[in-house]
Design a protein around this motif. Structure first.
Motif, PDB file in Angstrom:
ATOM      1  N   GLU A  13       0.608  -1.259   0.503  1.00 33.60           N
ATOM      2  CA  GLU A  13      -0.132   0.316  -0.104  1.00 33.60           C
ATOM      3  C   GLU A  13       0.748   1.346   0.108  1.00 33.60           C
ATOM      4  OE1 GLU A  13      -3.328   2.102  -0.327  1.00 33.60           O
ATOM      5  OE2 GLU A  13      -2.928   0.180  -0.563  1.00 33.60           O
ATOM      6  N   CYS A  49       0.533   4.020  -3.280  1.00 34.70           N
ATOM      7  CA  CYS A  49       0.552   5.733  -2.640  1.00 34.70           C
ATOM      8  C   CYS A  49       1.299   6.424  -3.585  1.00 34.70           C
ATOM      9  CB  CYS A  49       0.524   5.727  -1.551  1.00 34.70           C
ATOM     10  SG  CYS A  49      -1.070   5.006  -0.609  1.00 34.70           S
ATOM     11  N   ASP A  96       0.863   9.411  -5.970  1.00 27.18           N
ATOM     12  CA  ASP A  96       1.561  10.576  -5.754  1.00 27.18           C
ATOM     13  C   ASP A  96       2.659  11.245  -6.153  1.00 27.18           C
ATOM     14  OD1 ASP A  96      -0.940  10.448  -4.368  1.00 27.18           O
ATOM     15  OD2 ASP A  96      -0.242  10.394  -2.306  1.00 27.18           O
ATOM     16  N   SER A 103       1.130  11.694   1.611  1.00 25.99           N
ATOM     17  CA  SER A 103       1.392   9.694   0.949  1.00 25.99           C
ATOM     18  C   SER A 103       1.579   9.125   2.305  1.00 25.99           C
ATOM     19  CB  SER A 103       2.314  10.138   0.349  1.00 25.99           C
ATOM     20  OG  SER A 103       2.064  10.915  -0.773  1.00 25.99           O
ATOM     21  N   ARG A 160      -1.399   8.561   4.462  1.00 26.52           N
ATOM     22  CA  ARG A 160      -2.576   7.612   3.446  1.00 26.52           C
ATOM     23  C   ARG A 160      -2.148   6.576   3.526  1.00 26.52           C
ATOM     24  NH1 ARG A 160      -4.468   7.629  -2.070  1.00 26.52           N
ATOM     25  NH2 ARG A 160      -2.198   8.353  -2.642  1.00 26.52           N
ATOM     26  N   ALA A 161      -0.832   6.718   3.298  1.00 30.03           N
ATOM     27  CA  ALA A 161      -0.528   4.655   2.860  1.00 30.03           C
ATOM     28  C   ALA A 161      -1.018   3.859   4.257  1.00 30.03           C
ATOM     29  CB  ALA A 161       0.677   4.345   2.678  1.00 30.03           C
TER      30      ALA A 161
END
Length: 798
Positions: free
Chosen positions: A317, A321, A325, A370, A373-374
């Motif tokens: 993941e 991401c 990004d 990032s 978010r991951a």
């Protein structure tokens, strides 16, 4: 399709991280190329029979038969749902077991000859006893899982065979209680008795875990019952007062009490909060001390003492991401993936604290976003640029008027969880004065051995920061105090090449600006040549921040034309239109026109924008041998200039000069924009070349630039930030670069695009650099001098 001796030819669907059992109906998402081709070619109609086999290693993207188990489940396709152009969802109904006998093909999708394994239904008293035991244990498990509907237990009565019952239970055991290997072992157990024994062992282990959890929950409920009862009684008391129309004087205190109760404070913090509540109960709301205590209690109630978000630390993941990004930065992405892998494997979730170092606009702060978010965590940013007060980190004591917690506690309150990703932005811009050193205060924050008891001066209670993921950004790691730098792992982001900037603009910047200005790709489209013109003639940076501003300026101009009624449907931005909208070029290559004059040399140095091309100019006039150095240079660059002049004076005979040449005139060295140079030692070699060019009356080669620190004996020492300097040379149109030989290993970090366009010359002595930059006239003299030169530094050291 039937085959010889009872064999069948079936299409094989590899299954990832799961095992399909007979008697079960499950949805399966299909996205890998072979599996998609199987769906499109072999499953033209619903009801087809396929073989589903589990994959041994989930890391293999396109498995072969060697990567699959040999026992699988024949399944009927109940439904096919198209999710996208290359994604399907299948609903499969498991029918029975089979064994792969022979692999037939792998492309375009997998097919194999298989033979079915019939269900053996010989029952005896021992098997019936195991069957009853399995049903009883499963019912106990269901009773300890209150979220399941009551009808779930009735399903057990509808299954007759012991083997079928084992398959049904095995397919529904949670993943944390049954691994893929254990499930496959059950699938390969053809005898019902062995199968029931394996499933019974899993159910009993799950039952033990659930019993322990139930005991813990019971004890917690008993501990919380007193405080919950108090909260409920106070809510009822407030409702009674409202019904009677009585205005409670202590409504505000009750609200604070409720906030404290819901915050689930640790024991020590709850004791302090209750004491403060008791104090303000006897104060008048108009008093100053009441307001201070009330604000303090509000902070205690708002802090996330026990609130956290579930972790999703998965390497795949994080990699996905980062690719979505950010473009390029492969070395940086790989280091972040390694960092994530460490946090995924460590039970305490601790890891190194990353420091992203690079010029503005290369994506340091967005990398932190990032990562958050991951990992499924909330993101917070703490700006530390210009901070000079220790209280900005630790907070002010409540005795001061207008006291507040430090920025760490404020950020935690803002994100609302105790385990966010916090980016400490611009840590190199902090300073120190009589109010303390904020960098020293950060030592405790970033130390994993002590930050679980971080105490803010305002809160005056220990707060656990061990679950926070700290990241830091800086432009120069040298400006960070050594004690703080020792706790950080530096990751360099030197900048982007021209190709990378264009790709970033096409994939990220242009779509973003089109959205922000209400435009679409049908209305406005940027040609690659137009983006190249923006990069070459309107921006001069290592990152892409100014490039985004120029793209936004073009979008604004087009938006104004549309608002005025102009027809701009399908407008294509080309270089001529860029110049029409943005005006004349802001940056022009000046290497050739400046270095055609003797006494001018091109050098490289680190700057606030990453790195840049610097011109060293030398001139002379009648005088008494004075040396003047100008250009707003730092003391280190002034010393480099003096060293360069001294070396040229020591080589006067080699250059055919009068040994007393400096007595008859003054020498002036000037470095335009020299004040922007960060690593001033890089100017030693180009300064010596500029002086030699002036005295010999020969201009330097316009396509060559140099970098390197110079000693009095002419040895060229290594410099820092070589990658950024080579990127700057490539950006300025330089074709050849002279660098210290000791920096040769760092060439591996330079992008292939830059290395292919630049001819890099490694030198260890200034005579080699003079020959390369002034032409072949010095070649013979250089060789003679090198033959008589003093031994290099390495040979002189013991």
């Amino acid at each position: 399709m039937p085959g010889p001796r009872g064999r069948e030819l079936v299409a094989v669907l590899p299954l990832l991280n799961s095992v399909l059992f007979p008697m079960s109906v499950v949805p399966v998402n299909v996205g890998r190329p072979r599996s998609v081709r199987l769906v499109e070619q072999a499953l033209a109609h619903v009801g087809a029979i396929i073989g589903v086999v589990t994959q041994r290693q989930p890391e293999v993207a396109e498995p072969t038969f060697d990567d699959l188990y040999t026992v699988g489940t024949l399944s009927r396709v109940v439904k096919v749902i198209r999710l996208g152009r290359s994604n399907y969802s299948l609903v499969l109904n498991g029918l029975g077991r089979f064994r792969i006998v022979e692999a037939v093909q792998v492309e375009p999708f997998m097919q194999a000859m298989v033979e079915r394994v019939p269900e053996r239904s010989r029952a005896n008293s021992e098997l019936r006893q195991l069957d009853q035991q399995l049903r009883a244990r499963t019912r106990e498990v269901l009773e300890l899982m209150p979220n399941l509907p009551k009808e779930t237990a009735n399903v057990l009565d509808n299954v007759r065979g012991a083997g079928a019952l084992a398959d049904l239970i095995a397919s529904n055991i949670p993943d944390e209680h049954a691994s893929i290997v254990a499930r496959q072992r059950i699938l390969e157990a053809f005898e019902p008795r062995a199968r029931v024994e394996l499933v019974l062992g899993m159910v009993e282990r799950q039952l033990e875990v659930l019993k322990v959890k139930d005991e813990i929950s019971g004890s917690v409920r008993e501990e919380m019952s007193t405080s919950q009862r108090e909260v409920a009684l106070r809510q009822q008391l407030r409702a009674i007062r409202e019904e009677l129309g009585e205005a409670a004087e202590d409504d505000e205190i009750e609200v604070l009490r409720d906030r404290i109760a819901r915050a689930e404070l640790p024991a020590e913090a709850e004791r302090v909060a209750r004491k403060q509540l008791g104090r303000i109960a006897g104060m008048t709301p108009q008093s100053a001390e009441y307001q201070v205590a009330r604000t303090y209690l509000e902070w205690l109630g708002d802090l996330p003492w026990s609130r956290s978000t579930p972790d999703n630390v998965q390497v795949r993941e994080v990699r996905r991401c980062l690719e979505e990004d950010h473009f390029g930065l492969e070395t940086v992405k790989q280091r972040i993936v390694e960092y994530t892998a460490i946090r995924q494997l460590r039970t305490d979730k601790r890891g190194p604290i990353l420091l992203f170092v690079g010029p503005p606009g290369v994506g340091k702060t967005s990398l932190g976003r990032s990562i958050a978010r991951a990992m499924g965590r909330r993101y917070g940013r703490i700006a530390l640029g210009g901070v000079r007060d220790e209280a900005e980190i630790r907070g002010h004591r409540r005795t001061y008027v207008g006291a507040l917690p430090g920025r760490i506690i404020q950020a935690l309150k803002k994100v609302g969880t105790r385990n966010p990703v916090l980016v400490l932005d611009e840590v190199d811009k902090m300073g120190a004065d009589m109010r303390g050193d904020p960098a020293a205060a950060l030592l405790e924050v970033l130390d994993p051995e002590h930050n679980h008891t971080f105490t803010d001066h305002y809160i005056d209670l220990p707060f656990d920061l061990s679950q926070v993921v700290f990241l830091a950004t800086a432009n120069y790691w040298e400006h960070i105090p050594e004690a703080l730098r020792d706790r950080l792992e530096v990751i360099d982001l030197p900048g982007y090449t021209r190709t990378e900037k264009r790709a970033i603009a096409e994939q990220f910047l242009v779509p973003k600006q089109l959205r922000e200005h209400g435009l679409t790709e049908e209305l406005l489209r940027f040609e690659p040549e137009a983006l190249n013109a923006l990069i070459d003639h309107y921006t001069h940076e290592s990152g892409v921040r100014n490039l985004e501003r120029e793209i936004a300026a073009i979008c604004r101009a087009i938006t104004v034309q549309m608002a005025e009624g102009a027809a701009v449907e399908g407008l294509v931005v080309i270089p001529d239109l860029v110049e029409e909208l943005l005006g004349p070029h802001k940056h022009r290559p000046e290497t050739a026109e400046r270095t055609l004059i003797p006494g001018v040399a091109a050098g490289l140095s680190l700057t606030s924008a990453g790195a840049d091309l610097l011109f060293i100019e030398a001139t002379r006039m009648p005088g008494r041998g004075e040396i003047t150095v100008t250009g707003g240079m730092q003391s280190v660059m002034r010393e480099s200039a003096t060293t360069a002049v001294s070396f040229v004076r020591s080589r006067a005979e080699r250059f055919g000069l009068d040994p007393e040449w400096l007595r008859s005139f003054d020498l002036h060295l000037h470095v335009p924009r020299g004040g922007s140079a960060h690593d001033a030692a890089c100017g030693g070699v180009p300064m010596a070349v500029a002086v030699a060019s002036l005295l010999l009356g020969r201009p330097t080669r316009p396509e060559v630039a140099a970098t390197g620190e110079l000693t009095l004996r002419g040895h060229v020492l290594p410099v820092s930030g070589l990658k950024a300097q080579l990127l700057a040379a490539h950006r300025a149109g330089i074709r050849e670069v002279v660098i210290p030989a000791r920096n040769a290993r760092e060439l591996e970090e330079v992008p292939d695009e830059v290395r292919s366009d630049l001819a890099v010359h490694l030198v260890s002595h200034l005579d080699q650099a003079l020959t390369l930059m002034l032409g072949d006239a010095l070649a013979q003299a250089s060789q003679e001098h090198l033959a008589q030169a003093e031994p290099p530094l390495e040979e002189m050291r013991p």
